[in-house]
Write an enzyme that holds these catalytic residues in place. Structure first.
Site, short mmCIF file in Angstrom:
data_model
loop_
_atom_site.label_atom_id
_atom_site.label_comp_id
_atom_site.label_asym_id
_atom_site.label_seq_id
_atom_site.Cartn_x
_atom_site.Cartn_y
_atom_site.Cartn_z
CB ILE A 191 -0.95 0.00 1.21
CG1 ILE A 191 -1.94 -1.16 1.11
CG2 ILE A 191 -1.70 1.34 1.31
CD1 ILE A 191 -2.79 -1.36 2.34
CG ASP A 230 8.97 -0.65 6.28
OD1 ASP A 230 9.46 -1.55 7.01
OD2 ASP A 230 7.93 -0.81 5.61
CB ALA A 278 -2.71 1.51 8.58
NE ARG A 279 -5.92 -3.89 10.76
CZ ARG A 279 -6.91 -4.76 10.83
NH1 ARG A 279 -7.89 -4.56 11.69
NH2 ARG A 279 -6.93 -5.82 10.04
CG ASP A 296 -11.28 4.59 6.50
OD1 ASP A 296 -12.44 5.04 6.40
OD2 ASP A 296 -10.97 3.42 6.16
CD GLU A 299 -13.26 1.24 13.20
OE1 GLU A 299 -13.81 0.32 12.56
OE2 GLU A 299 -12.15 1.71 12.89
CG HIS A 315 -12.75 0.47 9.00
ND1 HIS A 315 -12.37 -0.08 10.21
CD2 HIS A 315 -11.91 -0.03 8.08
CE1 HIS A 315 -11.34 -0.89 10.03
NE2 HIS A 315 -11.04 -0.87 8.74
#
Length: 346
Positions: free
Chosen positions: A181, A200, A256-257, A281, A286, A305
């Site tokens: 992604i 990363d 992502a999370r 998002d 949630e 989401h």
């Protein structure tokens, strides 16, 4: 070899069957069923329960897995496979999950029964990447805010970032994670003339991207976009400390999370106007509770989401998994087994 595939409202039986045609053509016995819901919202509520509480949280209809002992492979998307179900799967060798997350599978119990669990990484990567760039524009160009104002008959021209609404040309975008992604996002942003930097620890080099420390990325970036994998080690990877390093005009994007970012610290920074804005998002809770202060911020764009939910992402998932499974069967290629079990198909 007998294969059971269970679709759902997002991937109905017809789409599942069409995606697995290579397996039937190769002579395998493929049975397709559907975990039925009245609508998408009902499926989403069940999926939310499973993500929060595990595969035991939702009870499956008796007939869906009544003959699971007959099958060598089971393929699902959101359908849960609990310990109770897997205990009866005496011939099962492989569980295929048509998405990246495997929260709907009792992965540890599957391992104890020598059942391999494979996911489908990258199945909605393009959907998430496109949505990420869309959120960037929505936040920095006030698209969602102005839309909401106009719907309320307000011709709004003043925004939290009115003093410095940017263009993307020559802006520094920091990517936290450059997997599939992240690399797609980078490709889109190159077309806008952005300078790309990234953190990363698993990637030494990425074409057109300057790899730097997390601290350097947080300090330099005009826009920070989160694409890391969520694990125990990356919980609150972006914490109060990292948020404090951001430039006052910087924006943070997370598709992502939620757990990758300390949401409470981010909200506090937005309330105090220590950073320009954010677009999210994903959230710690949630759906978002009605009394959550995040709903009252004027310098944030929020979506429920949605990033990975495109028709193409869902319809392509069975095809992608089927292709990888066929390569494994015919060519001995490795699948992405998430629970460490050696795949041993008949």
């Amino acid at each position: 070899m007998k294969i059971l595939a269970v679709g759902d409202t997002y991937i109905p039986e017809s789409v599942m069957k069409a995606g697995l045609w290579q397996l039937e053509k190769a002579g395998y016995d493929v049975t397709v069923r559907q975990w039925k819901h009245q609508n998408l919202e009902a499926l989403q509520m069940d999926n939310l329960l499973i993500e929060q509480q595990g595969p035991e949280a939702v009870v499956m209809p008796d007939d869906l897995f009544s003959d699971i002992h007959q099958y060598d492979i089971v393929i699902v998307q959101f359908t849960p496979l609990s310990q109770k179900i897997l205990a009866r799967a005496t011939n099962l060798k492989l569980i295929g999950v048509l998405r990246g997350g495997t929260e709907n599978i009792d992965v540890k119990y599957a391992a104890s029964k020598n059942i391999a669990v494979a996911n489908t990484p990258g199945r909605n990567a393009r959907a998430v990447a496109e949505f990420t760039v869309a959120l960037m524009f929505s936040e920095i160009r006030n698209i969602a805010r102005s839309h909401t104002a106009l719907k309320n008959k307000v011709w709004l021209k003043e925004f939290p970032n009115s003093a410095g609404i940017p263009e993307l040309l020559d802006k520094t975008v920091g990517l936290v994670g450059v997997g599939h992604i992240g690399q797609l996002v980078a490709g889109y942003l190159k077309a806008f003339g952005c300078r790309l930097i990234a953190y990363d620890p698993y990637v030494a080099n990425a074409e057109g991207i300057e790899m730097q420390s997390l601290e350097a990325v947080m300090r330099q970036s005009d826009i920070i976009s989160i694409h890391a994998r969520y694990t125990e080690d990356t919980h609150h990877l972006i914490s109060q400390k990292e948020i404090a390093l951001m430039k006052p005009n910087a924006v943070l994007i997370n598709t992502a999370r939620s757990g990758l970012v300390d949401q409470q610290s981010l909200v506090q920074a937005l309330k105090e106007k220590r950073i320009q804005g954010a677009a999210l998002d994903v959230f710690d809770a949630e759906p978002i509770p009605e009394d959550d202060e995040i709903l009252h911020l004027d310098n944030i764009t929020i979506t429920p989401h949605l990033a990975g939910s495109t028709a193409d992402a869902f319809s392509n998932s069975p095809k992608l998994f089927c292709s990888r499974l066929m390569q494994t069967i015919e060519q001995g290629c490795d699948m992405t087994i998430v629970n460490g079990v050696k795949l041993n198909l008949p």
